[in-house]
Enzyme design. Structure first.
Site, PDB file in Angstrom:
ATOM      1  CG  HIS A 119      -1.987  -1.227   1.015  1.00 20.07           C
ATOM      2  ND1 HIS A 119      -2.545  -1.652   2.287  1.00 20.07           N
ATOM      3  CD2 HIS A 119      -2.281  -1.857   0.133  1.00 20.07           C
ATOM      4  CE1 HIS A 119      -3.410  -2.571   2.006  1.00 20.07           C
ATOM      5  NE2 HIS A 119      -3.332  -2.907   0.596  1.00 20.07           N
ATOM      6  CB  SER A 189      -8.732  -6.911  10.945  1.00 13.90           C
ATOM      7  OG  SER A 189      -8.490  -5.924   9.629  1.00 13.90           O
ATOM      8  CG  ASN A 213      -5.134 -11.008  15.227  1.00 13.99           C
ATOM      9  OD1 ASN A 213      -5.427 -10.411  16.384  1.00 13.99           O
ATOM     10  ND2 ASN A 213      -5.196 -10.489  14.227  1.00 13.99           N
ATOM     11  N   PRO A 214      -3.824 -11.315  18.556  1.00 18.93           N
ATOM     12  CG  PRO A 214      -3.387  -9.493  19.863  1.00 18.93           C
ATOM     13  CD  PRO A 214      -3.475  -9.897  18.368  1.00 18.93           C
TER      14      PRO A 214
HETATM   15  C1  BV8 Z   1      -8.919  -2.384  -4.986  1.00 20.90           C
HETATM   16  C2  BV8 Z   1      -3.773   2.905   2.559  1.00 20.90           C
HETATM   17  C3  BV8 Z   1      -9.825  -2.362  -7.184  1.00 20.90           C
HETATM   18  C4  BV8 Z   1      -2.734   3.627   3.582  1.00 20.90           C
HETATM   19  C5  BV8 Z   1      -4.905   0.906   2.699  1.00 20.90           C
HETATM   20  C6  BV8 Z   1     -13.114  -7.683  -1.923  1.00 20.90           C
HETATM   21  C7  BV8 Z   1     -13.943  -7.874  -1.289  1.00 20.90           C
HETATM   22  C8  BV8 Z   1     -14.573  -6.754  -0.268  1.00 20.90           C
HETATM   23  C9  BV8 Z   1     -13.907  -5.504  -0.560  1.00 20.90           C
HETATM   24  C10 BV8 Z   1     -12.886  -5.342  -1.755  1.00 20.90           C
HETATM   25  C11 BV8 Z   1     -12.558  -6.400  -2.638  1.00 20.90           C
HETATM   26  N1  BV8 Z   1     -11.804  -5.872  -3.374  1.00 20.90           N
HETATM   27  C12 BV8 Z   1     -11.813  -4.694  -3.324  1.00 20.90           C
HETATM   28  C13 BV8 Z   1     -12.496  -4.265  -2.084  1.00 20.90           C
HETATM   29  C14 BV8 Z   1     -12.765  -2.843  -1.812  1.00 20.90           C
HETATM   30  C15 BV8 Z   1     -11.447  -2.354  -0.708  1.00 20.90           C
HETATM   31  C16 BV8 Z   1     -11.557  -3.131   0.345  1.00 20.90           C
HETATM   32  O1  BV8 Z   1     -10.902  -4.096   0.854  1.00 20.90           O
HETATM   33  N2  BV8 Z   1     -12.478  -2.399   1.327  1.00 20.90           N
HETATM   34  C17 BV8 Z   1     -12.782  -2.962   2.618  1.00 20.90           C
HETATM   35  C18 BV8 Z   1     -12.969  -2.007   3.376  1.00 20.90           C
HETATM   36  C19 BV8 Z   1     -13.755  -4.297   2.684  1.00 20.90           C
HETATM   37  N3  BV8 Z   1     -10.348  -2.724  -1.290  1.00 20.90           N
HETATM   38  C20 BV8 Z   1      -9.607  -1.626  -2.073  1.00 20.90           C
HETATM   39  O2  BV8 Z   1     -10.106  -0.622  -2.352  1.00 20.90           O
HETATM   40  C21 BV8 Z   1      -8.234  -1.861  -2.538  1.00 20.90           C
HETATM   41  N4  BV8 Z   1      -8.086  -1.554  -4.161  1.00 20.90           N
HETATM   42  O3  BV8 Z   1      -9.262  -3.282  -4.854  1.00 20.90           O
HETATM   43  O4  BV8 Z   1      -8.779  -1.704  -6.208  1.00 20.90           O
HETATM   44  C22 BV8 Z   1      -9.483  -1.433  -8.387  1.00 20.90           C
HETATM   45  C23 BV8 Z   1      -8.886  -2.125  -9.605  1.00 20.90           C
HETATM   46  C24 BV8 Z   1      -8.912  -1.487 -10.779  1.00 20.90           C
HETATM   47  C25 BV8 Z   1      -9.142  -0.194 -10.779  1.00 20.90           C
HETATM   48  C26 BV8 Z   1      -9.776   0.593  -9.620  1.00 20.90           C
HETATM   49  C27 BV8 Z   1      -9.701  -0.083  -8.507  1.00 20.90           C
HETATM   50  C28 BV8 Z   1      -7.263  -0.903  -2.031  1.00 20.90           C
HETATM   51  C29 BV8 Z   1      -6.807  -1.266  -0.693  1.00 20.90           C
HETATM   52  C30 BV8 Z   1      -5.839  -0.638   0.161  1.00 20.90           C
HETATM   53  C31 BV8 Z   1      -6.585   0.527   0.880  1.00 20.90           C
HETATM   54  N5  BV8 Z   1      -5.552   1.377   1.640  1.00 20.90           N
HETATM   55  N6  BV8 Z   1      -4.003   1.927   3.282  1.00 20.90           N
HETATM   56  C32 BV8 Z   1      -2.922   3.994   4.698  1.00 20.90           C
HETATM   57  O5  BV8 Z   1      -3.249   4.994   4.985  1.00 20.90           O
HETATM   58  O6  BV8 Z   1      -2.487   2.997   5.614  1.00 20.90           O
HETATM   59  S1  BV8 Z   1      -5.560  -0.226   3.887  1.00 20.90           S
HETATM   60  C33 BV8 Z   1      -5.574   0.098   5.312  1.00 20.90           C
HETATM   61  O7  BV8 Z   1      -6.177  -0.454   6.393  1.00 20.90           O
HETATM   62  C34 BV8 Z   1      -4.051  -0.461   5.701  1.00 20.90           C
HETATM   63  O8  BV8 Z   1      -2.939  -0.200   4.694  1.00 20.90           O
HETATM   64  C35 BV8 Z   1      -4.539  -1.837   6.242  1.00 20.90           C
HETATM   65  O9  BV8 Z   1      -4.457  -2.731   4.905  1.00 20.90           O
HETATM   66  C36 BV8 Z   1      -5.847  -1.812   6.514  1.00 20.90           C
HETATM   67  C37 BV8 Z   1      -6.099  -2.101   7.831  1.00 20.90           C
HETATM   68  O10 BV8 Z   1      -6.081  -3.404   8.095  1.00 20.90           O
HETATM   69  P1  BV8 Z   1      -4.862  -3.889   9.150  1.00 20.90           P
HETATM   70  O11 BV8 Z   1      -3.427  -3.646   8.770  1.00 20.90           O
HETATM   71  O12 BV8 Z   1      -5.403  -5.569   9.026  1.00 20.90           O
HETATM   72  O13 BV8 Z   1      -5.220  -3.352  10.418  1.00 20.90           O
HETATM   73  P2  BV8 Z   1      -6.659  -3.340  11.450  1.00 20.90           P
HETATM   74  O14 BV8 Z   1      -6.519  -2.134  12.337  1.00 20.90           O
HETATM   75  O15 BV8 Z   1      -7.730  -3.487  10.523  1.00 20.90           O
HETATM   76  O16 BV8 Z   1      -6.274  -4.886  12.229  1.00 20.90           O
HETATM   77  C38 BV8 Z   1      -5.290  -5.012  13.109  1.00 20.90           C
HETATM   78  C39 BV8 Z   1      -5.024  -6.047  13.551  1.00 20.90           C
HETATM   79  O17 BV8 Z   1      -3.899  -6.431  14.549  1.00 20.90           O
HETATM   80  C40 BV8 Z   1      -6.139  -6.807  14.469  1.00 20.90           C
HETATM   81  O18 BV8 Z   1      -6.564  -7.898  13.948  1.00 20.90           O
HETATM   82  C41 BV8 Z   1      -5.758  -6.713  15.558  1.00 20.90           C
HETATM   83  O19 BV8 Z   1      -6.376  -7.694  16.715  1.00 20.90           O
HETATM   84  C42 BV8 Z   1      -4.252  -6.983  15.635  1.00 20.90           C
HETATM   85  N7  BV8 Z   1      -3.408  -6.790  16.600  1.00 20.90           N
HETATM   86  C43 BV8 Z   1      -3.544  -5.781  17.420  1.00 20.90           C
HETATM   87  N8  BV8 Z   1      -2.327  -5.815  18.066  1.00 20.90           N
HETATM   88  C44 BV8 Z   1      -1.651  -6.809  17.811  1.00 20.90           C
HETATM   89  C45 BV8 Z   1      -2.202  -7.342  16.737  1.00 20.90           C
HETATM   90  N9  BV8 Z   1      -1.585  -8.648  16.150  1.00 20.90           N
HETATM   91  C46 BV8 Z   1      -0.518  -8.877  16.685  1.00 20.90           C
HETATM   92  N10 BV8 Z   1       0.279  -8.417  17.741  1.00 20.90           N
HETATM   93  C47 BV8 Z   1      -0.208  -7.116  18.228  1.00 20.90           C
HETATM   94  N11 BV8 Z   1       0.559  -6.601  19.368  1.00 20.90           N
END
Ligand code: BV8
Length: 245
Positions: A119, A189, A213-214
């Site tokens: 990303h 997640s 993952n916790p």
């Molecule tokens: C695209 C930007 C197509 C930079 C980010 C299929 C199904 C459903 C939806 C879609 C699909 N395909 C596409 C989509 C749409 C969309 C999407 O996925 N939407 C979501 C909301 C469902 N995807 C997109 O739009 C992607 N593009 O598919 O384009 C296309 C093709 C041609 C032409 C046009 C378009 C683009 C996706 C990228 C988005 N950008 N980041 C920034 O600002 O960061 S995503 C952003 O959120 C992050 O980069 C990261 O990926 C995401 C967050 O996720 P996590 O990293 O998992 O973080 P989160 O907080 O959710 O979870 C943390 C975890 O850690 C938890 O589970 C927690 O329990 C755990 N944890 C906590 N502490 C610890 C721990 N684990 C271990 N140790 C610890 N101590």
């Protein structure tokens, strides 16, 4: 838990090809809030609402305030034991690819070399008009939103929701998931696609998939082993089983 950790260590020891997917959770112990953590200044916003071209078009200053706040947080952060353990595992694995969703650059700072920043990276910014990107580590940014010399808006050089990932990076990530013997999914997640598909692709191609993952996630039912706990605690333990003679 120790037997699970030993089992993953044994799998890694026998593996020739390893792929790892990390998310915001791997940087949580470095003090960088995850996206869905309770609390945190931006909790009233969802990343899906801020990290989009539409949000930037509508209110570039608000989006930049969020990124500038994150840049300040990241500038104060250091790699934690999870980042260091992954860098070590890379050094003792013949074929290794670390695929990260994080834009904080902490894997490289910890010494990881074979890193794919799916990303993008928060330290790179791009001219909206010219498309040229350059590194900018100014913290805090003096002008919000920053502008290019050409007068156009500068934006974070990251992939927003609704934007395609680089086809090269995506192809490399999926190829690694298909070819690996062991796939680790750490601190994500598994909510955001296409990254969230990688562990499933690895599983479907015969890899041993372990999740660190916790809490359980939506892919926990699919993985071979769910190691419940913090990455900064579990990964060093896996590394020590790997390096034990
Ligand atoms: C695209 C930007 C197509 C930079 C980010 C299929 C199904 C459903 C939806 C879609 C699909 N395909 C596409 C989509 C749409 C969309 C999407 O996925 N939407 C979501 C909301 C469902 N995807 C997109 O739009 C992607 N593009 O598919 O384009 C296309 C093709 C041609 C032409 C046009 C378009 C683009 C996706 C990228 C988005 N950008 N980041 C920034 O600002 O960061 S995503 C952003 O959120 C992050 O980069 C990261 O990926 C995401 C967050 O996720 P996590 O990293 O998992 O973080 P989160 O907080 O959710 O979870 C943390 C975890 O850690 C938890 O589970 C927690 O329990 C755990 N944890 C906590 N502490 C610890 C721990 N684990 C271990 N140790 C610890 N101590």
């Amino acid at each position: 838990m120790d037997s699970l950790i030993r089992a993953v260590g044994e799998r890694l020891k026998a593996a020739t090809s390893v792929a790892v997917l990390t998310g915001a959770g791997v940087s949580a112990e470095s003090g960088i809030p995850t996206f869905r953590d309770p609390g945190g200044l931006w909790q009233q916003y969802r990343p899906e609402d801020l990290a989009t071209p539409e949000a930037f078009h509508r209110d570039p200053r608000l989006v930049w305030e969020w990124y500038d706040w994150r840049r300040q947080k990241i500038a104060q952060a250091s790699p934690n034991p999870a980042h260091h353990a992954l860098a070590q595992i890379e050094r003792i694995t013949p074929q290794f690819l670390l695929i990260t969703q994080n834009i904080d650059g902490l894997h490289r700072l910890a010494g990881s070399q074979r890193v794919l920043e799916l990303h993008g990276c928060i330290w790179w910014i791009r001219c909206q008009a010219e498309g040229t990107a350059h590194e900018n580590r100014e913290v805090p940014l003096t002008d919000l939103p920053p502008r290019c010399d050409c007068g156009s808006l500068l934006r974070p050089d990251v992939v927003w929701f609704g934007e395609p990932l680089s086809s090269g990076a995506q192809a490399q990530a999926f190829a690694a998931a298909e070819e690996c013997d062991v796939f680790l999914t750490v601190g994500t997640s598994a909510f955001v696609h296409p990254a969230a598909s990688l562990p499933i692709v690895a599983k479907n191609h015969g890899a041993f998939v372990a999740e660190i993952n916790p809490v359980p996630t939506q892919i926990t039912p699919l993985v071979d082993s769910h190691l419940q706990g913090q990455a900064g605690v579990i990964l060093p333990k896996i590394l020590s089983t790997l390096t034990k003679t």
